[in-house]
Design an enzyme around this catalytic site. Structure first.
Site, PDB file in Angstrom:
ATOM      1  N   LYS A  54       0.854  -1.206   0.000  1.00 27.91           N
ATOM      2  CA  LYS A  54       0.000   0.000   0.000  1.00 27.91           C
ATOM      3  C   LYS A  54       0.878   1.241   0.000  1.00 27.91           C
ATOM      4  CE  LYS A  54      -1.948   2.439   3.258  1.00 27.91           C
ATOM      5  NZ  LYS A  54      -1.739   3.758   2.614  1.00 27.91           N
ATOM      6  N   GLU A  60       9.550   0.687  10.765  1.00 28.19           N
ATOM      7  CA  GLU A  60      10.618   1.631  10.420  1.00 28.19           C
ATOM      8  C   GLU A  60      10.011   3.018  10.562  1.00 28.19           C
ATOM      9  OE1 GLU A  60      13.538   0.342   9.675  1.00 28.19           O
ATOM     10  OE2 GLU A  60      12.804  -1.714   9.581  1.00 28.19           O
ATOM     11  N   CYS A 118      13.682  10.603   7.224  1.00 28.57           N
ATOM     12  CA  CYS A 118      13.689  10.078   8.598  1.00 28.57           C
ATOM     13  C   CYS A 118      15.074  10.175   9.228  1.00 28.57           C
ATOM     14  CB  CYS A 118      13.184   8.645   8.598  1.00 28.57           C
ATOM     15  SG  CYS A 118      14.017   7.615   7.402  1.00 28.57           S
ATOM     16  N   GLU A 126       9.700  15.015  15.710  1.00 27.49           N
ATOM     17  CA  GLU A 126      10.262  14.986  14.357  1.00 27.49           C
ATOM     18  C   GLU A 126       9.510  16.033  13.523  1.00 27.49           C
ATOM     19  OE1 GLU A 126       9.054  11.705  11.888  1.00 27.49           O
ATOM     20  OE2 GLU A 126      11.062  11.501  11.061  1.00 27.49           O
TER      21      GLU A 126
HETATM   22  P1  NAD Z   1       2.274   8.133   8.076  1.00 28.17           P
HETATM   23  O1  NAD Z   1       2.475   7.309   9.287  1.00 28.17           O
HETATM   24  O2  NAD Z   1       1.268   9.212   8.114  1.00 28.17           O
HETATM   25  O3  NAD Z   1       1.829   7.202   6.850  1.00 28.17           O
HETATM   26  C1  NAD Z   1       2.622   6.118   6.446  1.00 28.17           C
HETATM   27  C2  NAD Z   1       1.725   5.078   5.804  1.00 28.17           C
HETATM   28  O4  NAD Z   1       0.880   4.513   6.795  1.00 28.17           O
HETATM   29  C3  NAD Z   1       0.816   5.630   4.721  1.00 28.17           C
HETATM   30  O5  NAD Z   1       0.743   4.686   3.679  1.00 28.17           O
HETATM   31  C4  NAD Z   1      -0.520   5.753   5.436  1.00 28.17           C
HETATM   32  O6  NAD Z   1      -1.638   5.671   4.598  1.00 28.17           O
HETATM   33  C5  NAD Z   1      -0.474   4.581   6.381  1.00 28.17           C
HETATM   34  N1  NAD Z   1      -1.296   4.701   7.581  1.00 28.17           N
HETATM   35  C6  NAD Z   1      -1.694   5.828   8.215  1.00 28.17           C
HETATM   36  N2  NAD Z   1      -2.405   5.512   9.308  1.00 28.17           N
HETATM   37  C7  NAD Z   1      -2.453   4.159   9.374  1.00 28.17           C
HETATM   38  C8  NAD Z   1      -3.031   3.216  10.287  1.00 28.17           C
HETATM   39  N3  NAD Z   1      -3.714   3.602  11.356  1.00 28.17           N
HETATM   40  N4  NAD Z   1      -2.838   1.904  10.056  1.00 28.17           N
HETATM   41  C9  NAD Z   1      -2.127   1.492   8.994  1.00 28.17           C
HETATM   42  N5  NAD Z   1      -1.578   2.323   8.086  1.00 28.17           N
HETATM   43  C10 NAD Z   1      -1.736   3.643   8.276  1.00 28.17           C
HETATM   44  O7  NAD Z   1       3.710   8.618   7.650  1.00 28.17           O
HETATM   45  P2  NAD Z   1       4.066   9.621   6.470  1.00 28.17           P
HETATM   46  O8  NAD Z   1       3.690  10.965   6.966  1.00 28.17           O
HETATM   47  O9  NAD Z   1       3.545   9.105   5.191  1.00 28.17           O
HETATM   48  O10 NAD Z   1       5.657   9.463   6.399  1.00 28.17           O
HETATM   49  C11 NAD Z   1       6.527  10.171   7.156  1.00 28.17           C
HETATM   50  C12 NAD Z   1       6.982   9.340   8.357  1.00 28.17           C
HETATM   51  O11 NAD Z   1       7.643   8.165   7.914  1.00 28.17           O
HETATM   52  C13 NAD Z   1       8.007  10.110   9.161  1.00 28.17           C
HETATM   53  O12 NAD Z   1       7.785   9.897  10.531  1.00 28.17           O
HETATM   54  C14 NAD Z   1       9.314   9.467   8.732  1.00 28.17           C
HETATM   55  O13 NAD Z   1      10.364   9.612   9.639  1.00 28.17           O
HETATM   56  C15 NAD Z   1       8.908   8.054   8.568  1.00 28.17           C
HETATM   57  N6  NAD Z   1       9.887   7.345   7.757  1.00 28.17           N
HETATM   58  C16 NAD Z   1      10.687   6.402   8.348  1.00 28.17           C
HETATM   59  C17 NAD Z   1      11.665   5.750   7.599  1.00 28.17           C
HETATM   60  C18 NAD Z   1      12.547   4.689   8.206  1.00 28.17           C
HETATM   61  O14 NAD Z   1      13.200   3.977   7.464  1.00 28.17           O
HETATM   62  N7  NAD Z   1      12.595   4.557   9.520  1.00 28.17           N
HETATM   63  C19 NAD Z   1      11.817   6.069   6.241  1.00 28.17           C
HETATM   64  C20 NAD Z   1      10.992   7.039   5.678  1.00 28.17           C
HETATM   65  C21 NAD Z   1      10.016   7.657   6.441  1.00 28.17           C
END
Ligand code: NAD
Length: 481
Positions: free
Chosen positions: A176, A249, A283, A383
């Site tokens: 997804k 992650e 991240c 963050e």
């Molecule tokens: P987000 O958590 O809002 O969304 C990430 C994904 O999760 C999306 O596909 C979203 O639709 C889905 N999602 C949202 N709520 C959900 C739920 N309740 N259950 C299941 N899925 C759900 O994150 P974002 O804003 O898209 O991305 C940024 C975040 O990702 C930042 O915190 C960043 O640090 C992190 N990130 C981490 C890494 C790593 O390798 N550790 C890499 C890139 C980004």
């Protein structure tokens, strides 16, 4: 049906969402609509899981060599269409072309090739008679259907970080993408349609409702989420109901610990990318500068000059080839960054440079430095995920370690010194999954990218990532009678 119409990719085919949902996709550099895609619902997840379960019956029995060849073929086809992928990432993610190219070449293509090779190299303890008259052997078996949930900051890169290891280990995948940035994943699915068996890689589009349905779906054996801390916790809670394997992650909040003997020009040049790459929506971004008091002023002067020289704008606009930094991904994200800055200023912090939304179309925010912050301030503890660094000073090594570790997150950190003893001691003490010395940002396919503390558990990349999509089975055969 094709992926030009709003569709999921399930069982090797483009299928319309069961309840007919759609979503308009925006170019964050202009605010203009660029596509209309499917918006899924839990019943689409059911359909994709059914397909992935059926495909698993045959895919799990393929040999490592067969899976390796399939992934190699997929990687080669992705490589042959990399220019399209780069354009999609730039358009949908507001990424400068040099960055989109880096992500597609060094992480998508290299990552897929790495896992094609790694598929043939799972390690384990040697088969032997560990008890007299009985031969023990270890099998590593795929888990089943894996759900992969991708964020918006690296849509293609993180999709590849799920596809490669999940398929290499013999599992099937329901992927997804983030609801706002699905275009490159649609292209990856289109490429997969021509070279992977139906149902091995499925794509369901949608938001957190779809993600939540994946987290609690009994037909899914494991779930890998790259996203925010809040999403990670929500998924772990749901996934616990049927004891799924969970890989998280999550967000970072990286400290950059600068000792008095740091090579300042190298540091400043590294922060150009380290802090501002992808408009800080990274991240591992270098966000919390902890600088020894003796070099604080010198650092701030040089960092300010560098920050003010960052070239930002619409990466795809005519004549904008030298743009280093694009917009934030959404208006909501820009408001969030601005909120942190306003809130910090109200609490007594100082905006050294930047600190404002940029007028005009798109979601641009000025490259920003904020100092006079306190460790407990939200701008330090959370963050922020924008083009921003905070700067704090320290007097001793002990204080530097305390400030660096004094946040919930533990994804990555860097240490800047020419003293090998200090570098070794401090990197050992830092509670982060990746620590760079005199560097910040690069990752490689061979080594794990993983979080400590609230940055999650599990690994992206490396053979450790492959292993986590397998279960171990000990088979003992008695042969003394
Ligand atoms: P987000 O958590 O809002 O969304 C990430 C994904 O999760 C999306 O596909 C979203 O639709 C889905 N999602 C949202 N709520 C959900 C739920 N309740 N259950 C299941 N899925 C759900 O994150 P974002 O804003 O898209 O991305 C940024 C975040 O990702 C930042 O915190 C960043 O640090 C992190 N990130 C981490 C890494 C790593 O390798 N550790 C890499 C890139 C980004």
């Amino acid at each position: 049906m094709s992926h030009q119409q709003p569709a999921h990719f399930i069982d090797g085919e483009w299928v319309a969402p069961l309840d007919g949902g759609t979503r308009t996709i925006i170019n964050p550099a202009t605010g203009e609509a660029i596509a209309v895609v499917a918006e899924g619902s839990p019943s689409d997840v059911d359909r994709a899981v059914d397909a992935a379960q059926r495909a698993f019956r045959a895919w799990r029995k393929t040999t490592p060599r067969e899976r390796s060849l399939a992934l190699e073929e997929f990687a080669a086809r992705v490589e042959s269409r990399k220019e399209e992928l780069i354009q999609q990432e730039a358009l949908n993610g507001g990424k400068p072309l040099f960055g989109a190219r880096w992500e597609i070449e060094d992480f998508v293509i290299d990552g897929l090739k790495f896992f094609a090779g790694a598929a043939r190299h799972l390690d384990g303890i040697a088969s032997a008679d560990y008890q007299a008259g009985r031969t023990s052997s270890l099998r590593r078996e795929p888990l089943g259907v894996i759900a992969g949930i991708v964020p918006w900051n690296y849509p293609a890169e993180i999709a590849a970080w799920k596809i490669g290891p999940v398929l290499a280990a013999g599992n099937t995948l329901v992927l997804k993408p983030s609801e706002g940035t699905p275009l490159s994943a649609l292209l990856l699915a289109e490429i997969a349609a021509d070279c992977l068996p139906p149902g091995v890689l499925n794509l369901v589009l949608g938001d957190g409702v779809v993600g939540a349905a994946m987290a609690e779906h009994p037909g899914i054996a494991g779930i890998s989420v790259t996203g925010s801390e809040r999403t990670g916790v929500a998924v772990a809670e749901r996934a616990a109901r049927n004891l799924k394997h969970v890989d998280l992650e999550l967000g970072g909040n990286a400290p950059v610990v600068v000792f008095s003997d740091a090579e300042l020009p190298l540091l400043i040049e590294t922060l150009r990318m380290g802090t501002f790459y992808n408009a800080g929506q990274d991240c591992t971004a270098a966000t919390r500068l902890l600088v020894h008091a003796s070099v604080y002023d010198k650092f701030l002067t040089a960092a300010t000059a560098m920050t003010e020289s960052i070239v930002y704008g619409d990466p795809l606009a005519e004549g904008n080839g030298d743009v280093e930094m694009g917009p934030l991904a959404t208006e909501v994200q820009r408001e969030r960054v601005d909120y942190f800055v306003r809130n910090a200023v109200a609490a007594g912090s100082r905006v050294v440079t930047g600190g404002r939304k940029v007028d005009g179309p798109g979601y641009f925010y000025q490259p920003t430095i904020v100092d006079k912050v306190r460790q407990e301030d939200p701008i330090v503890q959370e963050e922020v995920f924008g083009p921003l660094m905070t700067v704090q000073s320290f007097e001793s090594e002990e204080e530097a370690i305390m400030l660096a570790n004094g946040v919930r997150q533990g994804l990555s950190a860097s240490v800047w010194t020419q003293n090998v003893g200090v570098a070794t001691r401090v990197s050992n003490e830092l509670d982060f999954g990746t620590v760079w010395v005199n560097e910040h940002l690069p990752l490689v396919s061979e080594l794990p990218h993983s979080g400590h503390k609230m940055s999650g558990y599990g690994h992206s990349m490396s053979r450790y990532n492959l292993e986590q999509y397998t279960s171990t089975k000990h088979i003992m055969v008695r042969h003394d009678r």
